[in-house]
Design an enzyme around this catalytic site. Structure first.
Site, mmCIF file in Angstrom:
data_model
loop_
_atom_site.group_PDB
_atom_site.id
_atom_site.type_symbol
_atom_site.label_atom_id
_atom_site.label_comp_id
_atom_site.label_asym_id
_atom_site.label_seq_id
_atom_site.Cartn_x
_atom_site.Cartn_y
_atom_site.Cartn_z
ATOM 1 N N GLY A 86 -13.327 7.695 8.637
ATOM 2 C CA GLY A 86 -13.429 6.699 7.564
ATOM 3 C C GLY A 86 -13.290 7.344 6.199
ATOM 4 O O GLY A 86 -13.298 8.568 6.068
ATOM 5 N N GLY A 88 -14.356 8.905 3.374
ATOM 6 C CA GLY A 88 -15.580 9.578 2.950
ATOM 7 C C GLY A 88 -15.581 9.923 1.476
ATOM 8 O O GLY A 88 -16.583 10.372 0.928
ATOM 9 N N LYS A 109 -9.178 8.334 -4.854
ATOM 10 C CA LYS A 109 -9.625 9.382 -3.937
ATOM 11 C C LYS A 109 -10.391 10.428 -4.742
ATOM 12 O O LYS A 109 -9.895 10.896 -5.776
ATOM 13 C CB LYS A 109 -8.394 10.004 -3.262
ATOM 14 C CG LYS A 109 -8.706 11.084 -2.258
ATOM 15 C CD LYS A 109 -7.455 11.381 -1.460
ATOM 16 C CE LYS A 109 -7.416 12.808 -0.989
ATOM 17 N NZ LYS A 109 -6.133 13.123 -0.368
ATOM 18 N N ASP A 121 -19.117 15.723 -0.265
ATOM 19 C CA ASP A 121 -19.662 15.285 -1.549
ATOM 20 C C ASP A 121 -18.936 14.068 -2.125
ATOM 21 O O ASP A 121 -19.286 13.586 -3.206
ATOM 22 C CB ASP A 121 -19.615 16.444 -2.560
ATOM 23 C CG ASP A 121 -18.194 16.955 -2.776
ATOM 24 O OD1 ASP A 121 -17.246 16.368 -2.219
ATOM 25 O OD2 ASP A 121 -18.040 17.952 -3.505
ATOM 26 N N GLY A 122 -17.891 13.615 -1.416
ATOM 27 C CA GLY A 122 -17.165 12.437 -1.897
ATOM 28 C C GLY A 122 -16.217 12.730 -3.045
ATOM 29 O O GLY A 122 -15.653 11.812 -3.642
ATOM 30 N N ARG A 179 -4.047 3.178 9.886
ATOM 31 C CA ARG A 179 -3.660 4.386 10.604
ATOM 32 C C ARG A 179 -3.713 4.150 12.105
ATOM 33 O O ARG A 179 -4.346 3.183 12.566
ATOM 34 C CB ARG A 179 -4.651 5.526 10.277
ATOM 35 C CG ARG A 179 -4.897 5.718 8.815
ATOM 36 C CD ARG A 179 -6.349 6.089 8.508
ATOM 37 N NE ARG A 179 -6.610 5.981 7.063
ATOM 38 C CZ ARG A 179 -6.525 6.978 6.196
ATOM 39 N NH1 ARG A 179 -6.262 8.183 6.626
ATOM 40 N NH2 ARG A 179 -6.738 6.773 4.922
ATOM 41 N N ASP A 249 -5.643 10.130 12.456
ATOM 42 C CA ASP A 249 -6.164 9.448 11.261
ATOM 43 C C ASP A 249 -5.269 9.686 10.048
ATOM 44 O O ASP A 249 -5.449 9.050 9.016
ATOM 45 C CB ASP A 249 -7.600 9.908 10.949
ATOM 46 C CG ASP A 249 -7.706 11.407 10.810
ATOM 47 O OD1 ASP A 249 -7.342 12.119 11.758
ATOM 48 O OD2 ASP A 249 -8.136 11.881 9.742
ATOM 49 N N ASN A 250 -4.324 10.611 10.167
ATOM 50 C CA ASN A 250 -3.384 10.853 9.082
ATOM 51 C C ASN A 250 -1.994 10.310 9.408
ATOM 52 O O ASN A 250 -1.014 10.688 8.772
ATOM 53 C CB ASN A 250 -3.304 12.353 8.776
ATOM 54 C CG ASN A 250 -4.616 12.882 8.219
ATOM 55 O OD1 ASN A 250 -5.364 12.144 7.585
ATOM 56 N ND2 ASN A 250 -4.902 14.142 8.473
ATOM 57 N N ASP A 259 -1.612 12.053 3.358
ATOM 58 C CA ASP A 259 -2.478 13.218 3.462
ATOM 59 C C ASP A 259 -1.710 14.506 3.223
ATOM 60 O O ASP A 259 -1.196 15.137 4.143
ATOM 61 C CB ASP A 259 -3.216 13.288 4.806
ATOM 62 C CG ASP A 259 -4.485 14.112 4.649
ATOM 63 O OD1 ASP A 259 -4.417 15.153 3.971
ATOM 64 O OD2 ASP A 259 -5.533 13.715 5.162
HETATM 65 P P1 AMP Z 1 -8.758 14.693 5.691
HETATM 66 O O1 AMP Z 1 -8.825 16.112 6.071
HETATM 67 O O2 AMP Z 1 -8.490 14.464 4.239
HETATM 68 O O3 AMP Z 1 -7.860 13.874 6.569
HETATM 69 O O4 AMP Z 1 -10.243 14.112 5.875
HETATM 70 C C1 AMP Z 1 -10.856 13.980 7.114
HETATM 71 C C2 AMP Z 1 -12.148 13.215 6.938
HETATM 72 O O5 AMP Z 1 -13.057 13.925 6.122
HETATM 73 C C3 AMP Z 1 -11.992 11.844 6.296
HETATM 74 O O6 AMP Z 1 -12.914 10.990 6.902
HETATM 75 C C4 AMP Z 1 -12.345 12.123 4.860
HETATM 76 O O7 AMP Z 1 -12.791 10.970 4.186
HETATM 77 C C5 AMP Z 1 -13.448 13.151 5.014
HETATM 78 N N1 AMP Z 1 -13.591 14.010 3.819
HETATM 79 C C6 AMP Z 1 -12.759 14.996 3.423
HETATM 80 N N2 AMP Z 1 -13.204 15.581 2.305
HETATM 81 C C7 AMP Z 1 -14.351 14.953 1.955
HETATM 82 C C8 AMP Z 1 -15.315 15.102 0.893
HETATM 83 N N3 AMP Z 1 -15.157 16.011 -0.064
HETATM 84 N N4 AMP Z 1 -16.363 14.264 0.891
HETATM 85 C C9 AMP Z 1 -16.541 13.338 1.841
HETATM 86 N N5 AMP Z 1 -15.688 13.153 2.870
HETATM 87 C C10 AMP Z 1 -14.602 13.948 2.930
HETATM 88 MG MG MG Z 2 -6.932 12.202 6.066
#
Ligand code: AMP
Ligand code: MG
Length: 485
Positions: A86, A88, A109, A121-122, A179, A249-250, A259
């Protein structure tokens, strides 16, 4: 500001968390995509008010009509199911129709934590935000289906990664954020009703020609998704793009690239090329991308089995016979693409052989992928270069030239085709890194703007193009990318 609508938010609570972005200390607009803003009908009066734009595209101020949500999804990451992913660190503000009436998601983002953040940390660091802007804009200009970036806003706050880094928020514009992992989210929970709702929504949004009332809609949907994935991966292979993290998910159902975390452009040609530091086993190597796309579509098909037919065996048989067509369809598209890169017009009897032989030679001789095709193109009107390439590629060059010179449409036509399929410049890894470093150190983005100007015309040699065409000294042998968090 923008004319927002919120069709995804109307699907129901199980699809997302309704959550507002977390305001940031000192939003400052660093990059803004005017052309994209115009195509989305962004209020013209606003375009010169960078403080207001910064305020909106940091989430500090919510534009009228938006309804921020973080989307729920699952996904296979490096082959392993993670049921709880989801958004994040992202917020879907809403959707906007562009000037052609096509619907786009507007997503922030790095805009703060959500229910899906787990330990994160979002937030997002400035480097990866600018990287996504540059890479996606380059891909768009190259003609590759992709999500795009509207803005990068510095937050005035630090994020802690390998060390303290400046923070940023990037605004992403995508045909949707649905996705393969979104379908998995409902399938693994046995939420059939939501799964059907998602399917119908996706058909209406991306494949309206199928019609949600069609009896064979599920298979036709799968087939349409497969066709878009084939187009996408063939385009990646054409320009030497390595996605690096092709998790489900990507993988967008609409077939656009999303992504840009650990992605990179291949320098020296080798199908085994991997740059991502987390891809230890080379699952997402350049040459594996076609088979991984099939693996991902197969995961989508598994989610939909129960909707294809009430009898499971019948459903599985139907899905399998469709998926079995992938390889032949992919190969056809793949060889068509290379035929264009080599200016082989119409049916050339030995075209497959020419393509396969050239790739083998490039691998053997460790030639740069982009540079080789650009030189072949140029050699059609540059006799000195033609002699050079004859020495380098031996009889292959002569066989190829014979095809071009005997072409009924004439070699001009071949050259035109090559010039529009072989970029003269790509976002080379060492230039991207140098630009990101400069932006991070200075807090300014001139270096990114200069590079962007060139990347926006990848098939034309501008005066500045020369500054970005040099090959990496080590052929990118030691280049590594990190998941852009
Ligand atoms: P990604 O590697 O960008 O495809 O992210 C994989 C998952 O990790 C997704 O659910 C993102 O929302 C979550 N995520 C990645 N970086 C962060 C972050 N800094 N804070 C919170 N969630 C993250
Ligand atoms: Mg992603």
């Amino acid at each position: 500001m923008l004319n927002f609508s919120n069709t995804y938010a109307q699907l129901g609570d199980e699809f997302y968390q309704r959550v507002r972005p977390t305001p940031v200390a000192k939003p400052e607009l660093l990059m803004f995509n005017r052309e994209l803003a115009e195509s989305l009908g962004l209020n013209e009066a606003l375009q010169d008010h960078s403080d207001l734009i910064a305020s909106y595209f940091s989430g500090n101020e919510l534009p009228e009509g938006c309804d921020p949500i973080a989307l729920a999804y699952s996904g296979h990451q490096f082959g392993h199911m993670n049921p709880q992913l989801g958004d994040g660190r992202a917020h879907l503000l809403g959707e906007v129709l562009d000037n052609d009436g096509k619907r786009f998601d507007i997503q922030l983002k790095g805009s703060g934590p959500t229910r899906y953040s787990r330990q994160g940390d979002g937030r997002c660091a400035l480097g990866p935000a600018i990287r996504e802007f540059l890479m996606s804009e380059a891909m768009h200009a190259l003609g590759v289906p992709t999500s795009r970036c509207l803005a990068v806003v510095a937050t005035g706050e630090s994020v802690y990664r390998d060390r303290s880094r400046p923070g940023a928020i990037v605004t992403r514009v995508a045909a949707s954020h649905i996705r393969v992992g979104t379908f998995q989210y409902f399938a693994i929970r046995g939420q059939q009703e939501s799964l059907t709702k998602l399917l119908d929504y996706t058909i209406n949004r991306h494949f309206p020609e199928i019609g949600v009332d069609a009896e064979d809609k599920v298979l036709r949907f799968l087939e349409a998704v497969m066709a878009r994935q084939i187009t996408l991966i063939v385009e990646w292979m054409r320009v030497g793009f390595i996605h690096g993290v092709m998790n489900t998910d990507n993988t967008l159902i609409c077939g656009d690239t999303i992504d840009y975390g650990p992605c990179a452009m291949m320098g020296t040609y080798h199908p085994g090329t991997v740059y991502s530091s987390i891809d230890e086993h080379g699952r997402y190597a350049f040459g594996n991308q076609p088979s991984i796309a099939l693996w991902n579509i197969t995961r989508l098909a598994e989610c939909l089995v129960s909707l294809i037919d009430n009898d499971e065996k019948t459903a599985v048989d139907l899905a399998q016979s469709l998926l079995q067509e992938y390889n032949v369809r992919f190969e056809t598209a793949y060889f068509d693409m290379f035929a264009k890169k080599l200016g082989l017009i119409g049916s050339v009897p030995n075209s497959h052989e020419l393509i396969v032989d050239l790739l083998a030679k490039m691998k053997d001789k460790q030639l740069d992928y982009t540079h080789t095709f650009a030189r072949l193109t140029q050699s059609l009107h540059d006799n000195i270069l033609a002699e050079e390439m004859k020495t380098e590629l031996g009889s292959w060059y002569e066989s190829w030239r014979a095809c071009i010179d005997n072409c009924e449409e004439g070699s001009d036509c071949a050259e035109k085709q090559m010039a529009s399929n072989n970029p003269v410049v790509i976002p080379r890894n060492h230039h991207i890194e140098a630009v990101l470093l400069a932006c991070e150190e200075t807090g300014r983005t001139e270096a990114a703007d200069e590079l962007l100007k060139v990347l926006r015309s990848p098939y034309k040699t501008l005066t500045e193009t020369l500054n970005y065409q040099d090959l990496p000294e080590d052929g990118d042998r030691y280049y590594r990318t990190f998941c852009g968090t």
